[in-house]
Design a protein around this motif. Sequence first.
Motif, PDB file in Angstrom:
ATOM      1  N   HIS A  10       0.881  -1.261  -0.187  1.00  0.00           N
ATOM      2  CA  HIS A  10      -0.130   0.045   0.166  1.00  0.00           C
ATOM      3  C   HIS A  10       1.102   1.090  -0.018  1.00  0.00           C
ATOM      4  CE1 HIS A  10      -3.780   2.302   1.897  1.00  0.00           C
ATOM      5  NE2 HIS A  10      -3.256   2.638   0.688  1.00  0.00           N
ATOM      6  N   VAL A  11       0.674   2.049  -0.950  1.00  0.00           N
ATOM      7  CA  VAL A  11       1.208   3.285  -0.925  1.00  0.00           C
ATOM      8  C   VAL A  11       0.405   4.599  -0.866  1.00  0.00           C
ATOM      9  CG1 VAL A  11       2.809   4.891  -2.509  1.00  0.00           C
ATOM     10  CG2 VAL A  11       3.202   2.389  -2.708  1.00  0.00           C
ATOM     11  N   LEU A  12       0.640   5.346  -0.115  1.00  0.00           N
ATOM     12  CA  LEU A  12      -0.125   6.620  -0.009  1.00  0.00           C
ATOM     13  C   LEU A  12       0.623   7.635  -0.622  1.00  0.00           C
ATOM     14  CD1 LEU A  12      -2.424   8.470   1.187  1.00  0.00           C
ATOM     15  CD2 LEU A  12      -1.204   8.656   3.358  1.00  0.00           C
ATOM     16  N   ILE A  13      -0.141   8.343  -1.470  1.00  0.00           N
ATOM     17  CA  ILE A  13       0.484   9.494  -2.001  1.00  0.00           C
ATOM     18  C   ILE A  13      -0.272  10.796  -1.353  1.00  0.00           C
ATOM     19  CG2 ILE A  13       1.095  10.800  -4.469  1.00  0.00           C
ATOM     20  CD1 ILE A  13       0.917   8.158  -5.699  1.00  0.00           C
ATOM     21  N   LEU A  14       0.444  11.759  -0.969  1.00  0.00           N
ATOM     22  CA  LEU A  14      -0.149  13.279  -0.730  1.00  0.00           C
ATOM     23  C   LEU A  14       0.061  14.216  -1.745  1.00  0.00           C
ATOM     24  CD1 LEU A  14       1.405  13.391   3.054  1.00  0.00           C
ATOM     25  CD2 LEU A  14      -0.932  12.323   2.231  1.00  0.00           C
ATOM     26  N   THR A  36      -3.261   5.028  -2.897  1.00  0.00           N
ATOM     27  CA  THR A  36      -4.300   5.721  -2.461  1.00  0.00           C
ATOM     28  C   THR A  36      -3.634   7.271  -2.535  1.00  0.00           C
ATOM     29  OG1 THR A  36      -5.106   4.061  -0.833  1.00  0.00           O
ATOM     30  CG2 THR A  36      -5.747   6.654  -0.467  1.00  0.00           C
ATOM     31  N   SER A  37      -4.541   8.191  -3.260  1.00  0.00           N
ATOM     32  CA  SER A  37      -4.011   9.603  -3.170  1.00  0.00           C
ATOM     33  C   SER A  37      -4.773  10.419  -2.360  1.00  0.00           C
ATOM     34  CB  SER A  37      -4.220   9.856  -4.666  1.00  0.00           C
ATOM     35  OG  SER A  37      -3.294   9.357  -5.565  1.00  0.00           O
ATOM     36  N   SER A  38      -4.230  11.207  -1.328  1.00  0.00           N
ATOM     37  CA  SER A  38      -5.156  12.072  -0.468  1.00  0.00           C
ATOM     38  C   SER A  38      -4.959  13.296  -1.080  1.00  0.00           C
ATOM     39  CB  SER A  38      -4.416  12.111   0.838  1.00  0.00           C
ATOM     40  OG  SER A  38      -5.214  13.065   1.756  1.00  0.00           O
ATOM     41  N   LEU A  39      -6.201  14.084  -1.310  1.00  0.00           N
ATOM     42  CA  LEU A  39      -6.250  15.432  -1.715  1.00  0.00           C
ATOM     43  C   LEU A  39      -6.638  16.326  -0.781  1.00  0.00           C
ATOM     44  CD1 LEU A  39      -7.870  14.869  -5.293  1.00  0.00           C
ATOM     45  CD2 LEU A  39      -5.489  14.898  -4.648  1.00  0.00           C
ATOM     46  N   ALA A  40      -6.166  17.555  -0.686  1.00  0.00           N
ATOM     47  CA  ALA A  40      -6.434  18.561   0.681  1.00  0.00           C
ATOM     48  C   ALA A  40      -7.934  18.959   0.381  1.00  0.00           C
ATOM     49  CB  ALA A  40      -5.654  19.601   0.604  1.00  0.00           C
ATOM     50  N   VAL A  53      -9.098   7.272  -4.051  1.00  0.00           N
ATOM     51  CA  VAL A  53      -8.647   8.803  -3.692  1.00  0.00           C
ATOM     52  C   VAL A  53      -9.451   9.105  -2.519  1.00  0.00           C
ATOM     53  CG1 VAL A  53      -9.385  10.936  -4.276  1.00  0.00           C
ATOM     54  CG2 VAL A  53      -8.573   9.442  -5.981  1.00  0.00           C
ATOM     55  N   ARG A  54      -9.061   9.988  -1.327  1.00  0.00           N
ATOM     56  CA  ARG A  54      -9.444  10.484  -0.297  1.00  0.00           C
ATOM     57  C   ARG A  54      -9.559  12.135  -0.407  1.00  0.00           C
ATOM     58  NH1 ARG A  54      -7.097  12.276   3.597  1.00  0.00           N
ATOM     59  NH2 ARG A  54      -8.559  11.698   5.445  1.00  0.00           N
ATOM     60  N   ILE A  55     -10.341  12.487   0.103  1.00  0.00           N
ATOM     61  CA  ILE A  55     -10.350  14.019   0.147  1.00  0.00           C
ATOM     62  C   ILE A  55     -10.550  14.691   1.610  1.00  0.00           C
ATOM     63  CG2 ILE A  55     -11.580  16.108  -0.688  1.00  0.00           C
ATOM     64  CD1 ILE A  55     -12.118  14.600  -3.344  1.00  0.00           C
ATOM     65  N   GLY A  56      -9.699  15.671   2.058  1.00  0.00           N
ATOM     66  CA  GLY A  56      -9.717  16.124   3.337  1.00  0.00           C
ATOM     67  C   GLY A  56      -8.414  15.881   4.113  1.00  0.00           C
TER      68      GLY A  56
END
Length: 256
Positions: A10-14, A36-40, A53-56
């Motif tokens: 599992h790789v998380l990209i900010l 998983t990409s995390s967007l602000a 994708v997760r947002i927040g």
Amino acid sequence: MSVQPAPVRHVLILGGTTEARRLAERLAADPSVRVTSSLAGRVAEPRLPAGQVRIGGFGGPSGLASWLREQHVDALIDATHPFAGTISRNAAEAAAEVHVPLLALRRPSWVPVPGDRWHPVDSLAEAADALPGLGRRVFLTTGRQGLAAFAHLTDHHFLARSVDAPEAPMPPHTEVLLDRGPFTLDGERAVCREHRIDVLVTKDSGGAATAPKLTAARELGLPVVIVRRPELPRGVPAVPDVPGALAWLASPVRAL
């Protein structure tokens, strides 16, 4: 005797930068990787990357550390905007707490060339202080959240470009231009001429998508107030591009 498949890593990209999306696309094509990409969530209609994708926000470094632990993250890539200093600091603290390898993916800084009239500063406040001696019609390309630093400049006219509409406070004489890069040299020349720009203010974001404004300023002989980017947290390794990030992930230490 059956051979067990290798576990999915599992790789998380900010970040929602161009580099972050390109890295997510490459990793999402690999069945041995969960990305998983995390967007602000600061842009109303972001360009969504491949994969999950997760947002927040996460709720600071402790919240991010909990998420890394709960989601069994094997590697963390900080591919945020070069000026997202708070997120980068939170990532460094969280990764250290849960012992997850962390890499910063940062496009190189812009470098001046002959003919440039750059005035480097360390903050938006310093950029505002520099303007009275440089020009009165300002092309402001520092993002919608930076206008407050210029709100006291009542004798200047600002053309503020951003993806989404900025909020008050802002300078009293401000015209908002809603647009999203990449931008062309012809387009940047036209903007500067149409609005009679005599000084450009920008951040050292790097990359090609917004660099044409620097070329246009050089051709037109305009001074450029450029805000230096913040330093990365101490000890965080960095690469300038997606191939470098993929090589880091494929190293024996990461085993991805």
